[in-house]
Design a protein around this motif. Structure first.
Motif, PDB file in Angstrom:
ATOM      1  N   UNK A 177       0.812  -1.204   0.000  1.00 20.74           N
ATOM      2  CA  UNK A 177       0.000   0.000   0.000  1.00 20.74           C
ATOM      3  C   UNK A 177       0.853   1.265   0.000  1.00 20.74           C
ATOM      4  N   UNK A 178       0.218   2.427  -0.050  1.00 17.21           N
ATOM      5  CA  UNK A 178       0.962   3.698  -0.046  1.00 17.21           C
ATOM      6  C   UNK A 178       1.734   3.868   1.263  1.00 17.21           C
ATOM      7  N   UNK A 179       2.947   4.384   1.165  1.00 16.16           N
ATOM      8  CA  UNK A 179       3.791   4.606   2.331  1.00 16.16           C
ATOM      9  C   UNK A 179       4.258   6.061   2.344  1.00 16.16           C
ATOM     10  N   UNK A 180       4.171   6.739   3.510  1.00 18.81           N
ATOM     11  CA  UNK A 180       4.732   8.091   3.584  1.00 18.81           C
ATOM     12  C   UNK A 180       6.254   8.035   3.498  1.00 18.81           C
ATOM     13  N   UNK A 181       6.851   9.056   2.913  1.00 18.08           N
ATOM     14  CA  UNK A 181       8.313   9.103   2.785  1.00 18.08           C
ATOM     15  C   UNK A 181       8.957   9.291   4.150  1.00 18.08           C
ATOM     16  N   UNK A 182       9.705   8.286   4.579  1.00 15.20           N
ATOM     17  CA  UNK A 182      10.384   8.350   5.880  1.00 15.20           C
ATOM     18  C   UNK A 182      11.901   8.378   5.746  1.00 15.20           C
ATOM     19  N   UNK A 183      12.402   8.108   4.547  1.00  8.73           N
ATOM     20  CA  UNK A 183      13.844   8.045   4.321  1.00  8.73           C
ATOM     21  C   UNK A 183      14.195   8.817   3.056  1.00  8.73           C
ATOM     22  N   UNK A 184      15.360   9.414   3.057  1.00 10.80           N
ATOM     23  CA  UNK A 184      15.818  10.123   1.858  1.00 10.80           C
ATOM     24  C   UNK A 184      16.496   9.160   0.890  1.00 10.80           C
ATOM     25  N   UNK A 185      17.722   8.765   1.180  1.00 15.13           N
ATOM     26  CA  UNK A 185      18.458   7.832   0.310  1.00 15.13           C
ATOM     27  C   UNK A 185      18.781   6.568   1.090  1.00 15.13           C
ATOM     28  N   UNK A 186      18.461   5.408   0.504  1.00  8.49           N
ATOM     29  CA  UNK A 186      18.714   4.137   1.183  1.00  8.49           C
ATOM     30  C   UNK A 186      19.457   3.194   0.249  1.00  8.49           C
ATOM     31  N   UNK A 213      21.336   5.712   4.198  1.00  3.08           N
ATOM     32  CA  UNK A 213      21.081   4.700   5.228  1.00  3.08           C
ATOM     33  C   UNK A 213      21.251   3.317   4.605  1.00  3.08           C
ATOM     34  N   UNK A 214      21.714   2.363   5.420  1.00  2.41           N
ATOM     35  CA  UNK A 214      22.060   1.041   4.895  1.00  2.41           C
ATOM     36  C   UNK A 214      21.278  -0.065   5.602  1.00  2.41           C
ATOM     37  N   UNK A 215      20.758  -0.979   4.786  1.00  2.00           N
ATOM     38  CA  UNK A 215      20.144  -2.218   5.269  1.00  2.00           C
ATOM     39  C   UNK A 215      20.779  -3.377   4.490  1.00  2.00           C
ATOM     40  N   UNK A 246       9.349   1.570  -0.601  1.00  2.00           N
ATOM     41  CA  UNK A 246       8.211   2.459  -0.879  1.00  2.00           C
ATOM     42  C   UNK A 246       8.253   3.711  -0.025  1.00  2.00           C
ATOM     43  N   UNK A 247       8.880   3.619   1.149  1.00  2.00           N
ATOM     44  CA  UNK A 247       8.939   4.754   2.075  1.00  2.00           C
ATOM     45  C   UNK A 247      10.207   5.579   1.897  1.00  2.00           C
ATOM     46  N   UNK A 248      10.922   5.364   0.806  1.00  2.00           N
ATOM     47  CA  UNK A 248      12.176   6.075   0.547  1.00  2.00           C
ATOM     48  C   UNK A 248      12.050   6.935  -0.705  1.00  2.00           C
ATOM     49  N   UNK A 249      12.736   8.069  -0.695  1.00  2.00           N
ATOM     50  CA  UNK A 249      12.729   8.945  -1.861  1.00  2.00           C
ATOM     51  C   UNK A 249      13.680   8.440  -2.946  1.00  2.00           C
ATOM     52  N   UNK A 250      14.807   7.876  -2.522  1.00  2.00           N
ATOM     53  CA  UNK A 250      15.823   7.394  -3.456  1.00  2.00           C
ATOM     54  C   UNK A 250      16.321   6.035  -3.006  1.00  2.00           C
ATOM     55  N   UNK A 251      16.436   5.106  -3.929  1.00  2.00           N
ATOM     56  CA  UNK A 251      17.092   3.815  -3.679  1.00  2.00           C
ATOM     57  C   UNK A 251      18.401   3.811  -4.453  1.00  2.00           C
ATOM     58  N   UNK A 252      19.499   3.673  -3.736  1.00  2.00           N
ATOM     59  CA  UNK A 252      20.809   3.603  -4.377  1.00  2.00           C
ATOM     60  C   UNK A 252      21.064   2.153  -4.786  1.00  2.00           C
ATOM     61  N   UNK A 253      21.375   1.953  -6.037  1.00  2.00           N
ATOM     62  CA  UNK A 253      21.645   0.604  -6.547  1.00  2.00           C
ATOM     63  C   UNK A 253      23.057   0.527  -7.102  1.00  2.00           C
TER      64      UNK A 253
END
Length: 311
Positions: A177-186, A213-215, A246-253
């Motif tokens: 479902x829709x997620x509010x943005x909680x993270x900038x770059x992950x 941020x890193x996971x 979904x809760x991130x603005x940017x996903x670094x790949x």
């Protein structure tokens, strides 16, 4: 056609999955299987779901999920201690597939493939990691891979090989479902310092300047002063990972060296599938898959990665 999909999950994920649900390990097979598939870990039941939509019969088994396989064995009069191969062969006999599709070729023994061949069952293997020896690959009736370089390399070596591109399971969108943005770059993925030394090193250097941020797994191996260690948030599997994307603005790949010059990893599909901007190192085939600059933005250096995150 009847297809049995044989998968192997990360032991760390399986341990986490069962530890979160006390009593699950003692539940009936169907209950355990549904609970495991509903995590959307790895490919989950995407293969069987879509094969059934095409008119085929299909089912996944996770051969290293000991409580799950033990439950199946007990319910079918088999000793749960019989071993992975024995239980799998019993499942093959019970399901009577035309094809057994192995998601991880490294976990397969040639003796098992020979047994399937004697039963008239086709064995297909999916390869997305460093390959085993050619002898094992040739024992399969077909190898499929998303890596263009592998398709050409093993085809030339006499291994029947076809390229099969990756995909995104759209069912995830309804579950998350829709997620509010909680993270900038992950960044989510392997944080190993050997297998992905060059590409992870570039992202780590960028993280000195911008707050990525890193996971993932391997984060604890970085030195305490590293921005990777300081902003390491733990592991994220299945639906938790999709919610994070979904809760991130940017996903670094970034791609590992195994990808060669091509754009071919799951994070490209998972990030764009969740509607998040993917900032990725470039690959020759990126434009065939996504709209560069729209669905995925590229970087070629630490400076470019930093500048694009800041932008």
């Amino acid at each position: 056609m009847r297809v049995l999909i044989v998968d192997t999950y990360y032991p760390a994920f399986l341990e986490s999955h069962y530890s979160r649900s006390p009593g699950l390990a003692a539940a009936p097979y169907e209950h355990q299987w549904r609970a495991l598939m509903d995590t959307f870990f790895a490919t989950g039941d995407a293969y069987s779901h879509n094969l059934r939509a095409l008119g085929h019969e299909a089912h996944e088994v996770v051969v290293n999920a000991a409580p799950l396989q033990s439950a199946w064995a007990r319910e079918h009069g088999l000793d749960p201690a019989a071993g992975e191969d024995a239980i799998l062969l019993a499942q093959v006999a019970d399901f009577a597939p035309d094809v057994v599709y192995f998601q991880h070729v490294h976990s397969v023994r040639e003796e098992l493939l020979a047994t399937l061949g004697r039963r008239g069952v086709l064995a297909v293997g999916q390869l997305a990691t460093e390959p085993p020896d050619l002898g094992l690959l040739r024992a399969f009736d077909l190898i499929v891979t998303a890596l263009p370089s592998f398709a050409a390399r093993f085809g030339a070596a006499g291994v029947r090989t076809e390229q099969l591109r990756l995909a995104f399971d759209e069912r995830v969108l309804k579950r998350v479902g829709p997620q509010p943005a909680r993270h900038d770059a992950v960044f989510v993925g392997s944080l190993g310092r050997t297998q992905h030394r060059r590409s992870n090193g570039l992202v780590a250097r960028a993280a000195w300047t911008v707050p990525i941020e890193f996971w993932g797994y391997g984060g604890q191996l970085w030195p305490p002063w590293s921005p990777v260690k300081r902003r390491y948030r733990g592991e994220a599997w299945g639906l938790e990972m999709y919610e994070l994307l979904a809760a991130s603005r940017i996903v670094v790949n970034r791609h590992g060296s195994i990808a060669g010059p091509y754009a071919v990893n799951m994070r490209l599909y998972e990030g764009t599938g969740m509607g998040t901007l993917v900032l990725t190192d470039n690959g020759d085939t990126l434009g065939e898959l996504f709209a560069p600059g729209v669905e995925a933005v590229t970087y070629a250096s630490r400076r470019e990665l930093v500048d694009r995150i800041r932008y």
